[in-house]
Write a protein that holds these residues in place. Structure first.
Motif, PDB file in Angstrom:
ATOM      1  N   PHE A  24      36.164  34.663  42.310  1.00 52.58           N
ATOM      2  CA  PHE A  24      35.077  34.658  43.285  1.00 52.58           C
ATOM      3  C   PHE A  24      33.959  33.853  42.630  1.00 52.58           C
ATOM      4  O   PHE A  24      33.268  34.367  41.752  1.00 52.58           O
ATOM      5  CB  PHE A  24      34.607  36.078  43.587  1.00 52.58           C
ATOM      6  CG  PHE A  24      35.673  36.944  44.222  1.00 52.58           C
ATOM      7  CD1 PHE A  24      35.973  36.814  45.577  1.00 52.58           C
ATOM      8  CD2 PHE A  24      36.371  37.880  43.468  1.00 52.58           C
ATOM      9  CE1 PHE A  24      36.952  37.613  46.162  1.00 52.58           C
ATOM     10  CE2 PHE A  24      37.342  38.674  44.045  1.00 52.58           C
ATOM     11  CZ  PHE A  24      37.638  38.546  45.403  1.00 52.58           C
ATOM     12  N   VAL A  27      33.341  34.217  38.840  1.00 54.23           N
ATOM     13  CA  VAL A  27      33.997  35.446  38.359  1.00 54.23           C
ATOM     14  C   VAL A  27      35.518  35.348  38.523  1.00 54.23           C
ATOM     15  O   VAL A  27      36.020  35.193  39.637  1.00 54.23           O
ATOM     16  CB  VAL A  27      33.495  36.684  39.150  1.00 54.23           C
ATOM     17  CG1 VAL A  27      34.217  37.948  38.704  1.00 54.23           C
ATOM     18  CG2 VAL A  27      32.000  36.842  38.996  1.00 54.23           C
ATOM     19  N   ALA A  29      38.480  37.305  38.910  1.00 52.67           N
ATOM     20  CA  ALA A  29      38.818  38.706  39.202  1.00 52.67           C
ATOM     21  C   ALA A  29      40.223  39.034  38.710  1.00 52.67           C
ATOM     22  O   ALA A  29      40.464  40.135  38.208  1.00 52.67           O
ATOM     23  CB  ALA A  29      38.708  38.972  40.700  1.00 52.67           C
ATOM     24  N   PRO A  48      38.718  49.652  33.704  1.00 56.45           N
ATOM     25  CA  PRO A  48      37.321  49.935  34.043  1.00 56.45           C
ATOM     26  C   PRO A  48      36.893  49.309  35.366  1.00 56.45           C
ATOM     27  O   PRO A  48      37.582  48.438  35.895  1.00 56.45           O
ATOM     28  CB  PRO A  48      36.546  49.300  32.876  1.00 56.45           C
ATOM     29  CG  PRO A  48      37.480  48.342  32.241  1.00 56.45           C
ATOM     30  CD  PRO A  48      38.869  48.813  32.512  1.00 56.45           C
ATOM     31  N   SER A  49      35.760  49.769  35.854  1.00 61.40           N
ATOM     32  CA  SER A  49      35.199  49.225  37.084  1.00 61.40           C
ATOM     33  C   SER A  49      34.980  47.721  36.919  1.00 61.40           C
ATOM     34  O   SER A  49      34.530  47.267  35.866  1.00 61.40           O
ATOM     35  CB  SER A  49      33.879  49.956  37.342  1.00 61.40           C
ATOM     36  OG  SER A  49      33.268  49.395  38.452  1.00 61.40           O
ATOM     37  N   GLY A  52      39.341  44.355  38.416  1.00 62.16           N
ATOM     38  CA  GLY A  52      40.162  43.602  39.359  1.00 62.16           C
ATOM     39  C   GLY A  52      41.195  44.443  40.100  1.00 62.16           C
ATOM     40  O   GLY A  52      42.035  43.910  40.825  1.00 62.16           O
ATOM     41  N   LYS A  53      41.116  45.775  39.954  1.00 62.50           N
ATOM     42  CA  LYS A  53      42.128  46.659  40.540  1.00 62.50           C
ATOM     43  C   LYS A  53      42.164  46.548  42.073  1.00 62.50           C
ATOM     44  O   LYS A  53      43.224  46.395  42.661  1.00 62.50           O
ATOM     45  CB  LYS A  53      41.875  48.119  40.121  1.00 62.50           C
ATOM     46  CG  LYS A  53      41.821  48.313  38.615  1.00 62.50           C
ATOM     47  CD  LYS A  53      41.536  49.749  38.221  1.00 62.50           C
ATOM     48  CE  LYS A  53      40.208  50.308  38.684  1.00 62.50           C
ATOM     49  NZ  LYS A  53      39.012  49.651  38.108  1.00 62.50           N
ATOM     50  N   SER A  54      40.977  46.630  42.705  1.00 62.93           N
ATOM     51  CA  SER A  54      40.951  46.554  44.172  1.00 62.93           C
ATOM     52  C   SER A  54      41.397  45.177  44.643  1.00 62.93           C
ATOM     53  O   SER A  54      42.135  45.062  45.627  1.00 62.93           O
ATOM     54  CB  SER A  54      39.554  46.810  44.723  1.00 62.93           C
ATOM     55  OG  SER A  54      39.014  47.936  44.124  1.00 62.93           O
ATOM     56  N   THR A  55      40.973  44.160  43.934  1.00 64.75           N
ATOM     57  CA  THR A  55      41.385  42.795  44.307  1.00 64.75           C
ATOM     58  C   THR A  55      42.908  42.696  44.287  1.00 64.75           C
ATOM     59  O   THR A  55      43.516  42.139  45.211  1.00 64.75           O
ATOM     60  CB  THR A  55      40.757  41.766  43.329  1.00 64.75           C
ATOM     61  OG1 THR A  55      39.336  41.945  43.343  1.00 64.75           O
ATOM     62  CG2 THR A  55      41.091  40.346  43.708  1.00 64.75           C
TER      63      THR A  55
HETATM   64  P1  ADP Z   1      37.794  47.110  40.391  1.00 65.91           P
HETATM   65  O1  ADP Z   1      38.499  47.507  41.637  1.00 65.91           O
HETATM   66  O2  ADP Z   1      38.656  47.163  39.164  1.00 65.91           O
HETATM   67  O3  ADP Z   1      36.504  47.850  40.185  1.00 65.91           O
HETATM   68  P2  ADP Z   1      37.324  44.617  41.794  1.00 65.91           P
HETATM   69  O4  ADP Z   1      38.668  44.095  42.103  1.00 65.91           O
HETATM   70  O5  ADP Z   1      36.568  45.282  42.885  1.00 65.91           O
HETATM   71  O6  ADP Z   1      37.397  45.559  40.500  1.00 65.91           O
HETATM   72  O7  ADP Z   1      36.410  43.427  41.266  1.00 65.91           O
HETATM   73  C1  ADP Z   1      36.801  42.497  40.231  1.00 65.91           C
HETATM   74  C2  ADP Z   1      35.682  41.474  40.031  1.00 65.91           C
HETATM   75  O8  ADP Z   1      35.614  40.618  41.166  1.00 65.91           O
HETATM   76  C3  ADP Z   1      34.298  42.106  39.884  1.00 65.91           C
HETATM   77  O9  ADP Z   1      33.571  41.332  38.955  1.00 65.91           O
HETATM   78  C4  ADP Z   1      33.720  41.983  41.273  1.00 65.91           C
HETATM   79  O10 ADP Z   1      32.314  41.907  41.227  1.00 65.91           O
HETATM   80  C5  ADP Z   1      34.339  40.679  41.766  1.00 65.91           C
HETATM   81  N1  ADP Z   1      34.532  40.683  43.237  1.00 65.91           N
HETATM   82  C6  ADP Z   1      35.405  41.459  43.926  1.00 65.91           C
HETATM   83  N2  ADP Z   1      35.367  41.172  45.246  1.00 65.91           N
HETATM   84  C7  ADP Z   1      34.425  40.195  45.397  1.00 65.91           C
HETATM   85  C8  ADP Z   1      33.914  39.454  46.527  1.00 65.91           C
HETATM   86  N3  ADP Z   1      34.365  39.673  47.755  1.00 65.91           N
HETATM   87  N4  ADP Z   1      32.952  38.538  46.280  1.00 65.91           N
HETATM   88  C9  ADP Z   1      32.497  38.287  45.031  1.00 65.91           C
HETATM   89  N5  ADP Z   1      32.943  38.936  43.936  1.00 65.91           N
HETATM   90  C10 ADP Z   1      33.887  39.875  44.102  1.00 65.91           C
END
Ligand code: ADP
Length: 221
Positions: A24, A27, A29, A48-49, A52-55
């Motif tokens: 992103f 970043v 991810a 950790p938060s 990239g888990k949700s991604t």
């Molecule tokens: P987790 O689920 O492990 O907490 P995420 O997958 O949510 O992690 O995020 C991984 C990285 O990608 C983080 O740095 C987050 O800020 C960034 N990120 C996730 N989604 C977006 C988005 N839609 N736009 C910009 N940055 C994003």
């Protein structure tokens, strides 16, 4: 137990992810992720938060295209399909559970479960299995958080998906509901399902076949 992150492309692989990357802006991810999950397995993903888990879950679900790399779900490449074909594939092959159950407030429990597709017979089985029989005709706001989460799991499983994606499915649940959710998960994979579960819950980690850890977009191990 197989080595973490090993890629299998055999017939039993429900999900194969190969060299998956997503950024992103600046970043990164996910950085060149490869993993596979076969039928009968529960694979836990922790980290950790911001790791990239949700991604990863969204990309596997066909909701977020990778910058590079491939995903193969039940032998199909979702990102080579049109958007509507991909939605159909997701509906057929994937069940999703979130930390909050995201139920429809105006439908009773049985109708909420059937919103996941499937048959009323299968919904009935899951209602019994997940201890919801006396709640069948209640609306969600009459239910505890744990009961709502069990309904969310039933909705995810009612169409007998090949892959279950779950994000903290036992977060903030009472022990009774946690036990029922874990038993439901176990039964699903012993019936040939496969589960990828984002969690830090030691009880889920204990029953996992493998635990993968993501850190700053890189799969460890
Ligand atoms: P987790 O689920 O492990 O907490 P995420 O997958 O949510 O992690 O995020 C991984 C990285 O990608 C983080 O740095 C987050 O800020 C960034 N990120 C996730 N989604 C977006 C988005 N839609 N736009 C910009 N940055 C994003």
């Amino acid at each position: 137990m197989r080595e973490e992150g090993t890629v299998i492309s055999g017939e039993r692989a429900v999900l194969t992810v190969q060299d998956f990357s997503k950024s992103f802006g600046e970043v990164v991810a996910l950085d060149q992720i490869s993993l596979s999950i076969e039928a009968g397995e529960i694979v836990v993903l922790c980290g950790p938060s911001g790791a990239g888990k949700s991604t990863l879950l969204y990309m596997v679900a066909g909701l977020l295209p990778p910058d590079s790399g491939t995903v193969t779900l039940a032998g199909i490449h979702p990102y080579e399909l049109s958007g509507s074909e991909r939605t159909l594939l997701r509906g057929r092959e994937i069940g999703m559970v979130f930390q909050d159950a995201r139920l429809l407030s105006y439908l009773d429990i049985e109708a909420n479960i059937l919103a996941g597709g499937g048959s009323s017979d299968r919904a009935g089985e899951l209602i019994e299995e997940l201890g919801l029989a006396d709640r069948r005709n209640h609306v969600p706001k009459k239910l505890s958080a744990g009961e709502q989460q069990r309904v969310g799991l039933a909705r995810a499983l009612v169409a007998n998906p090949k892959l279950l994606l779950a994000d903290e499915p036992t977060g903030n649940l009472d022990q009774g509901s946690t036990d029922l959710v874990l038993a439901g998960l176990k039964k699903y994979v012993s019936g040939g399902g496969a589960a990828l579960v984002v969690t830090h819950d030691p009880q889920v980690i204990k029953m996992a076949d493998r635990v993968l850890t993501l850190e700053k977009g890189i799969l460890q191990g």
